[in-house]
Enzyme design. Structure first.
Site, mmCIF file in Angstrom:
data_model
loop_
_atom_site.group_PDB
_atom_site.id
_atom_site.type_symbol
_atom_site.label_atom_id
_atom_site.label_comp_id
_atom_site.label_asym_id
_atom_site.label_seq_id
_atom_site.Cartn_x
_atom_site.Cartn_y
_atom_site.Cartn_z
ATOM 1 N N SER A 9 0.838 -1.199 0.000
ATOM 2 C CA SER A 9 0.000 0.000 0.000
ATOM 3 C C SER A 9 0.871 1.247 0.000
ATOM 4 O O SER A 9 1.579 1.528 0.968
ATOM 5 C CB SER A 9 -0.909 0.009 1.233
ATOM 6 O OG SER A 9 -1.639 1.214 1.294
ATOM 7 N N HIS A 34 -0.648 -1.270 -4.377
ATOM 8 C CA HIS A 34 -2.013 -0.908 -3.991
ATOM 9 C C HIS A 34 -2.125 0.607 -3.932
ATOM 10 O O HIS A 34 -1.492 1.267 -3.095
ATOM 11 C CB HIS A 34 -2.310 -1.523 -2.625
ATOM 12 C CG HIS A 34 -3.752 -1.477 -2.223
ATOM 13 N ND1 HIS A 34 -4.707 -2.323 -2.748
ATOM 14 C CD2 HIS A 34 -4.400 -0.686 -1.327
ATOM 15 C CE1 HIS A 34 -5.878 -2.071 -2.192
ATOM 16 N NE2 HIS A 34 -5.721 -1.077 -1.340
ATOM 17 N N ASP A 36 -4.425 3.644 -3.153
ATOM 18 C CA ASP A 36 -5.649 4.055 -2.462
ATOM 19 C C ASP A 36 -6.107 5.412 -2.971
ATOM 20 O O ASP A 36 -5.476 6.433 -2.697
ATOM 21 C CB ASP A 36 -5.409 4.126 -0.955
ATOM 22 C CG ASP A 36 -5.389 2.758 -0.308
ATOM 23 O OD1 ASP A 36 -6.301 1.964 -0.581
ATOM 24 O OD2 ASP A 36 -4.462 2.476 0.468
ATOM 25 N N MET A 38 -8.862 8.202 -2.720
ATOM 26 C CA MET A 38 -9.926 8.676 -1.825
ATOM 27 C C MET A 38 -10.393 10.058 -2.283
ATOM 28 O O MET A 38 -9.568 10.898 -2.649
ATOM 29 C CB MET A 38 -9.418 8.764 -0.385
ATOM 30 C CG MET A 38 -8.805 7.491 0.149
ATOM 31 S SD MET A 38 -8.218 7.688 1.863
ATOM 32 C CE MET A 38 -7.293 6.167 2.079
ATOM 33 N N HIS A 68 -7.657 0.896 -5.501
ATOM 34 C CA HIS A 68 -8.729 0.748 -4.511
ATOM 35 C C HIS A 68 -9.472 2.073 -4.445
ATOM 36 O O HIS A 68 -8.989 3.056 -3.875
ATOM 37 C CB HIS A 68 -8.111 0.385 -3.160
ATOM 38 C CG HIS A 68 -9.113 0.216 -2.062
ATOM 39 N ND1 HIS A 68 -8.741 0.087 -0.743
ATOM 40 C CD2 HIS A 68 -10.474 0.157 -2.066
ATOM 41 C CE1 HIS A 68 -9.817 -0.044 0.007
ATOM 42 N NE2 HIS A 68 -10.877 0.009 -0.775
ATOM 43 N N MET A 70 -11.908 4.381 -3.113
ATOM 44 C CA MET A 70 -12.757 4.785 -1.997
ATOM 45 C C MET A 70 -13.416 6.110 -2.369
ATOM 46 O O MET A 70 -13.068 7.182 -1.877
ATOM 47 C CB MET A 70 -11.923 4.877 -0.714
ATOM 48 C CG MET A 70 -11.564 3.511 -0.162
ATOM 49 S SD MET A 70 -10.373 3.561 1.191
ATOM 50 C CE MET A 70 -8.841 3.492 0.266
ATOM 51 N N MET A 143 -12.111 -5.547 3.821
ATOM 52 C CA MET A 143 -11.402 -4.546 4.611
ATOM 53 C C MET A 143 -11.317 -5.011 6.063
ATOM 54 O O MET A 143 -12.325 -5.413 6.660
ATOM 55 C CB MET A 143 -12.126 -3.201 4.547
ATOM 56 C CG MET A 143 -12.068 -2.513 3.200
ATOM 57 S SD MET A 143 -10.386 -2.033 2.732
ATOM 58 C CE MET A 143 -9.966 -0.859 4.030
ATOM 59 N N ASP A 177 -7.070 -6.054 3.407
ATOM 60 C CA ASP A 177 -6.413 -4.743 3.458
ATOM 61 C C ASP A 177 -6.735 -4.084 4.789
ATOM 62 O O ASP A 177 -7.909 -3.877 5.111
ATOM 63 C CB ASP A 177 -6.914 -3.877 2.298
ATOM 64 C CG ASP A 177 -6.354 -2.461 2.319
ATOM 65 O OD1 ASP A 177 -5.386 -2.196 3.052
ATOM 66 O OD2 ASP A 177 -6.897 -1.615 1.567
ATOM 67 N N GLY A 178 -5.676 -3.767 5.550
ATOM 68 C CA GLY A 178 -5.856 -3.014 6.778
ATOM 69 C C GLY A 178 -5.204 -3.654 7.985
ATOM 70 O O GLY A 178 -5.685 -4.685 8.461
ATOM 71 N N THR A 200 2.940 -0.160 6.169
ATOM 72 C CA THR A 200 4.123 0.045 7.005
ATOM 73 C C THR A 200 4.939 -1.231 7.165
ATOM 74 O O THR A 200 6.174 -1.188 7.220
ATOM 75 C CB THR A 200 3.707 0.574 8.394
ATOM 76 O OG1 THR A 200 2.929 1.764 8.222
ATOM 77 C CG2 THR A 200 4.918 0.892 9.236
#
Length: 235
Positions: A9, A34, A36, A38, A68, A70, A143, A177-178, A200
């Protein structure tokens, strides 16, 4: 049998050298990245959009951008993401005013040549993904944190949703994911996830190659219990 895939990510990367960070992950064994996206509406954060995707596509050879989305109107973004080089487009089921129209969105996504995927947030049951929808997409994303913010704690109660989807869709890609890292990847892999998103845990790792290798080994060693009662067995 589905492949073991790791998708770092980029929210956890150094955005000041984004392309170099993505290349570093690919050089260490990650097949996807990945992205993201948003919009500040579906989730309260704003991250990146098609111009950033296009820049990455131009500067990182052979990059597979796992987008992804969002966003509150996923259909609006399909063409722009495809033109920017996106390879997979994940929409949130919760973003659709009429979830029964998901098939139309899947058709639109596939018409661009991108892979199609549907995501569900922690409060959405896996049964919200109908057999028809699950069979029409290339991937389902469960998620394991509330979408919109990085650095959240892994929600273990979401893991049974992975197992339920794997039982119904044994040949589909299932992504988590998460909050996923070396300490939580095992339960996800056993439940049936073959696509791991981590931030991370990868970008901050001293040896990301070994972490990525470990994720893949965890997936491959878990395939034998998919669809069995051992899929949700605790460590």
């Amino acid at each position: 049998m589905v492949d073991a895939i790791v998708s770092p990510s980029v929210l956890a990367s150094d955005f000041g050298k984004l392309s170099a960070e993505i290349q570093r992950m690919m050089d260490n064994g990650a097949q996807w990245v990945h992205m993201d996206v948003m919009d500040g509406h579906f989730v309260p954060n704003i991250t990146m959009g098609p111009p950033v995707l296009a820049s990455v596509y131009k500067t990182v050879p052979n990059v597979f951008m796992d987008c992804h989305m969002m966003v509150s109107d996923p259909a609006f973004w399909v063409k722009d993401v495809a033109e920017a080089g996106g390879k997979s487009f994940t929409f949130h089921l919760e973003a659709l005013e009429d979830p029964s129209k998901a098939a139309d969105l899947v058709t639109l996504i596939k018409s661009t040549g991108m892979r199609s995927a549907v995501a569900i947030s922690p409060d959405t049951p896996s049964t919200a993904i109908s057999d028809e929808l699950g069979n029409s997409v290339d991937m389902m994303l469960v998620m394991t944190v509330v979408p919109g913010k990085g650095g959240q704690k892994f929600i273990e109660s979401c893991v049974p949703k992975v197992a339920e989807l794997r039982t119904r869709f044994p040949t589909k890609d299932i992504q988590v994911d998460g909050g996923v890292g070396p300490g939580t990847v095992g339960c996800c892999a056993r439940a049936g996830s073959n696509v791991i998103v981590a931030g991370t845990a990868l970008f901050g790792a001293k040896d990301p190659e070994q972490v990525i290798k470990g994720f893949k080994e965890s997936i491959d060693s878990s395939k034998s219990v998919w669809g069995t009662e051992d899929a949700l067995k605790k460590d």
